[in-house]
Design an enzyme around this catalytic site. Structure first.
Site, PDB file in Angstrom:
ATOM      1  N   PHE A 132      -1.315   3.470   1.434  1.00 57.62           N
ATOM      2  CA  PHE A 132      -0.429   4.570   1.053  1.00 57.62           C
ATOM      3  C   PHE A 132      -0.199   5.527   2.216  1.00 57.62           C
ATOM      4  O   PHE A 132      -1.148   5.987   2.858  1.00 57.62           O
ATOM      5  CB  PHE A 132      -1.029   5.371  -0.109  1.00 57.62           C
ATOM      6  CG  PHE A 132      -0.791   4.775  -1.460  1.00 57.62           C
ATOM      7  CD1 PHE A 132       0.344   5.084  -2.194  1.00 57.62           C
ATOM      8  CD2 PHE A 132      -1.716   3.890  -2.003  1.00 57.62           C
ATOM      9  CE1 PHE A 132       0.556   4.531  -3.445  1.00 57.62           C
ATOM     10  CE2 PHE A 132      -1.512   3.330  -3.253  1.00 57.62           C
ATOM     11  CZ  PHE A 132      -0.369   3.648  -3.981  1.00 57.62           C
ATOM     12  N   ASP A 133       1.063   5.828   2.457  1.00 56.42           N
ATOM     13  CA  ASP A 133       1.431   6.957   3.299  1.00 56.42           C
ATOM     14  C   ASP A 133       1.061   8.239   2.543  1.00 56.42           C
ATOM     15  O   ASP A 133       0.839   8.210   1.328  1.00 56.42           O
ATOM     16  CB  ASP A 133       2.939   6.898   3.577  1.00 56.42           C
ATOM     17  CG  ASP A 133       3.454   8.118   4.302  1.00 56.42           C
ATOM     18  OD1 ASP A 133       2.878   8.469   5.346  1.00 56.42           O
ATOM     19  OD2 ASP A 133       4.421   8.728   3.813  1.00 56.42           O
ATOM     20  N   VAL A 134       1.006   9.366   3.258  1.00 59.48           N
ATOM     21  CA  VAL A 134       0.649  10.635   2.621  1.00 59.48           C
ATOM     22  C   VAL A 134       1.877  11.501   2.354  1.00 59.48           C
ATOM     23  O   VAL A 134       2.243  11.761   1.204  1.00 59.48           O
ATOM     24  CB  VAL A 134      -0.366  11.424   3.482  1.00 59.48           C
ATOM     25  CG1 VAL A 134      -0.608  12.817   2.883  1.00 59.48           C
ATOM     26  CG2 VAL A 134      -1.681  10.665   3.568  1.00 59.48           C
ATOM     27  N   THR A 184       4.984  10.989  -0.018  1.00 58.01           N
ATOM     28  CA  THR A 184       4.702   9.788  -0.800  1.00 58.01           C
ATOM     29  C   THR A 184       3.729  10.141  -1.921  1.00 58.01           C
ATOM     30  O   THR A 184       4.041   9.961  -3.098  1.00 58.01           O
ATOM     31  CB  THR A 184       4.137   8.659   0.078  1.00 58.01           C
ATOM     32  OG1 THR A 184       5.108   8.301   1.073  1.00 58.01           O
ATOM     33  CG2 THR A 184       3.824   7.417  -0.764  1.00 58.01           C
ATOM     34  N   ASP A 218       7.496   6.578   2.251  1.00 56.70           N
ATOM     35  CA  ASP A 218       8.861   7.094   2.116  1.00 56.70           C
ATOM     36  C   ASP A 218       9.715   6.888   3.359  1.00 56.70           C
ATOM     37  O   ASP A 218      10.910   7.178   3.336  1.00 56.70           O
ATOM     38  CB  ASP A 218       8.821   8.593   1.787  1.00 56.70           C
ATOM     39  CG  ASP A 218       8.357   9.420   2.978  1.00 56.70           C
ATOM     40  OD1 ASP A 218       7.220   9.191   3.453  1.00 56.70           O
ATOM     41  OD2 ASP A 218       9.130  10.274   3.453  1.00 56.70           O
TER      42      ASP A 218
END
Length: 235
Positions: free
Chosen positions: A9-11, A14, A181
């Protein structure tokens, strides 16, 4: 339906609402400098900042060049002399206060961590990202966090993902999905690394690049369908 075991996961924008954190930090910074923050200044900052981060993603400049020059460049546009590095230090303290969650993020992550191995992959400043993740309550759900500042390279560089993969036990690219994103950092980076990709696009932006994600979602809850799992509500 493809079976994934590992989710990256990107932060920012997102799972954490970076736009809200950034807006707060900018307001507090300009108040600290006793300078009125206009909408036009906000737009100009966004243009300068995005341009610098894009150059960073392309390996043209360092992270320090991004963060230590963006405010001096902005203030210069309006006739103010400013110490970019000092302004960055103040901005960073304000930014660390922002840990607002994206809609559905806590429910999603707290559920997925029961069935998948979750990891963070983010470009940014390590101290800031760790604090925001801890304050948001998401930190315990991730097995590890990989910040570009710590790895020595950044998304979308293949070297960044090689660093990440080497530190994930029994890693399998075939069973890994990256969610983020950014087409240029997350999706392109995932593709260069041989991963399936999921573009989180809540604003329904037009994809004008030749970068095609495996999946595209508007809401985080759509991941349940992609991952073929039941959606249970956290208490």
């Amino acid at each position: 339906m493809k079976q994934y075991r590992t989710l990256l996961f990107d932060v920012d924008d997102t799972i954490l609402d970076f736009k809200a954190a950034e807006a707060l930090a900018l307001r507090l910074l300009f108040e600290d400098q006793n300078i009125p923050l206009t909408d036009e200044m906000k737009r100009q900052y966004k243009t300068i900042n995005q341009s610098l981060w894009r150059a960073f993603e392309e390996g043209k400049i360092t992270r320090d060049e991004v963060v230590n020059t963006r405010f001096s460049a902005l203030f210069k546009e309006y006739g103010y002399e400013a110490d970019g590095a000092l302004l960055e230090q103040k901005y960073r303290r304000f930014l660390e206060k922002g840990h607002q969650l994206m809609d559905g993020a806590f429910d999603l992550i707290s559920n997925l961590q029961l069935q998948f191995d979750l990891y963070i992959v983010t470009n940014g400043v390590s101290k800031t990202q760790y604090k925001r993740l801890r304050d948001s309550g998401l930190f315990p759900f991730f097995k590890d966090i990989f910040v570009s500042e710590d790895t020595g390279c950044q998304k979308p560089m293949k070297e960044y993902f090689d660093y990440v993969f080497a530190r994930i036990p029994q890693f399998s690219a075939e069973h890994t999905l990256i969610i983020g994103d950014s087409l240029t950092a997350d999706v392109k980076g995932g593709q260069l690394a041989g991963l399936d990709t999921c573009w989180f696009n809540p604003d329904l932006k037009q994809n004008e690049l030749e970068i095609m994600p495996t999946y595209e979602i508007r809401e985080l809850e759509e991941l349940y369908r992609i991952l073929n799992i039941e959606h249970s509500v956290s208490c």
